[in-house]
Enzyme design. Structure first.
Site, short mmCIF file in Angstrom:
data_model
loop_
_atom_site.label_atom_id
_atom_site.label_comp_id
_atom_site.label_asym_id
_atom_site.label_seq_id
_atom_site.Cartn_x
_atom_site.Cartn_y
_atom_site.Cartn_z
N CYS A 160 0.91 -1.81 -0.08
CA CYS A 160 -0.16 0.51 -0.14
C CYS A 160 1.34 1.11 0.04
CB CYS A 160 -0.67 -0.02 1.20
SG CYS A 160 -1.88 -1.83 0.96
N HIS A 293 -3.95 7.40 5.58
CA HIS A 293 -4.29 6.62 4.41
C HIS A 293 -6.18 6.15 4.85
CE1 HIS A 293 -3.11 3.41 2.86
NE2 HIS A 293 -2.80 1.94 3.77
N HIS A 328 -9.61 1.71 -1.86
CA HIS A 328 -8.59 1.21 -1.45
C HIS A 328 -7.24 0.56 -2.73
CE1 HIS A 328 -4.44 0.65 0.17
NE2 HIS A 328 -4.39 -0.31 1.02
#
Length: 398
Positions: A160, A293, A328
């Site tokens: 990520c 995030h 995401h």
């Protein structure tokens, strides 16, 4: 940083828009791109929600102007579109007129091709050309070829945080004088592989994700690509280039805690933010907005929230997660959020943290839930996860 690193171009394609302008319009209007899966068959298509780009591979190929009989994975197609937009946005006529490079991030790579043709590779010779699209590096080289770049090319894959590390690496190469210009960013397409993997981890939501909400159920996966053109101050001055923003600081760190979870006190996230502020020579009070995030998983939001409180204490600036808009997007996440951070600097706005209802019981930390106009000079953008934690600081040209 001893040498300025300018952002002179941006490109993006995501579930909320096929250009920078379309993404910005969706952000300010609060229009999320979360829906059910339509582009491929999976047993989860009517069960989970995702941030899917509603264009087929054929339509993406046509947009790029390449033959539909190609061996571009969907990840490559999305990446090529965003990188081309970024180069065009920077006004670059010849990508090789300076020492230029491409640093592209991905985690999925060509997995969609592998899934589609896995059982036919050895039975149908015509399909054997697709096997070369599997690895992550193939995606990067296809993007480089599409924008005609002949210089330094490499791939970053740190889950990520991948695109944030690509941005950091590109900035450092310019700062150290190794390159004059670097196209940096990330791209990832939805695939059964990632859907099944995150389903196994039990962190997917069956409804809209709710970052930093006490009742958050998990994340929505998404697909996207975004790239930024980084250039040295020498090029900016010589070419009279329009500067969108500057990369001011960066830092990465690892919790060394668990393969698929962050430590509860957010040690890695804390260290990444601390390092980024130090490189930028800023105090926590200098940050005007945090693009968090914020994956809406129980572990991430608790960990990141505690890390933010450790850095900013009682004076936490406005913050929000834009993953409620796009889902995401894994290796592309930090790149699309870097674009959003530049847009926040350009337009002096804090984007809303959608779907928030109830503050987390562990601490008093509430994200910005509506579009807010305010002067913004420094943005801290966070990308944390399985592959480590990375924070970047961007500041306006003024």
């Amino acid at each position: 940083m001893s040498k300025k690193v300018a952002i002179t171009g941006m490109g993006i394609i995501s579930s909320i828009g096929n250009s920078v302008e379309e993404n910005y319009n969706a952000l300010v209007k609060g229009e999320k791109g979360i829906s059910f899966i339509e582009n491929f068959e999976t047993i989860h298509k009517d069960v989970i929600k995702v941030g899917e780009i509603k264009l087929t591979n054929q339509q993406l190929s046509e947009q790029l102007g390449i033959s539909t009989d190609n061996n571009f994975s969907r990840t490559s197609l999305l990446g090529a579109i965003a990188a081309q937009q970024a180069v065009e946005n920077a006004g670059i006529q010849n990508i090789n007129d300076y020492r230029s490079g491409l640093i592209s991030a991905t985690s999925v790579g060509g997995m969609d091709m592998t899934e589609k043709y896995y059982y036919e590779y050895f039975e149908n010779e015509a399909h054997q050309k697709y096997i070369t699209s599997h690895d992550a590096g193939d995606t990067t080289h296809k993007i480089a070829a599409h924008i005609c770049l002949k210089g330094f090319v490499t791939t970053v894959s740190t889950a990520c945080s991948s695109a944030a590390n690509a941005i950091m690496m590109g900035a450092r190469m310019i700062q150290s004088g190794q390159l004059d210009r670097v196209v940096v960013g990330g791209t990832d397409a939805l695939a059964k592989f990632t859907i099944n993997g995150f389903k196994t981890l039990m962190i997917l939501s069956d409804t809209y994700n709710q970052p930093f909400d006490n009742n958050r159920k998990g994340l929505n996966l998404g697909e996207a690509a975004a790239f930024l053109v980084l250039e040295s101050e020498e090029i900016v001055q010589k070419e009279n280039r329009k500067v969108l923003a500057y990369v001011s600081g960066f830092g990465n760190a690892n919790d060394a805690f668990h393969q698929t979870a962050s430590s509860e006190n957010g040690e890695g996230a804390f260290l990444a933010m601390q390092k980024a502020l130090k490189v930028a020579n800023l105090k926590p009070s200098d940050i005007d907005y945090i693009n968090a995030h914020g994956t809406a998983t129980p572990n991430n939001d608790l960990s990141e929230g505690r890390a933010i409180l450790r850095i900013f204490e009682e004076k936490v600036p406005d913050f929000s997660s834009t993953k409620a808009f796009t889902g995401h997007t894994l290796a592309a996440a930090a790149a699309i959020e870097a674009v959003y951070s530049v847009l926040a600097l350009q337009h002096n706005v804090v984007f809303p943290n959608l779907n928030f209802e109830t503050p987390m019981e562990e601490f008093d930390l509430v994200p910005q839930t509506t579009l807010k106009e305010k002067p913004i000079h420094h943005v801290l953008s966070n990308s944390f996860g399985f592959g480590g934690n990375c924070s970047t600081v961007l500041f306006s040209k003024s």
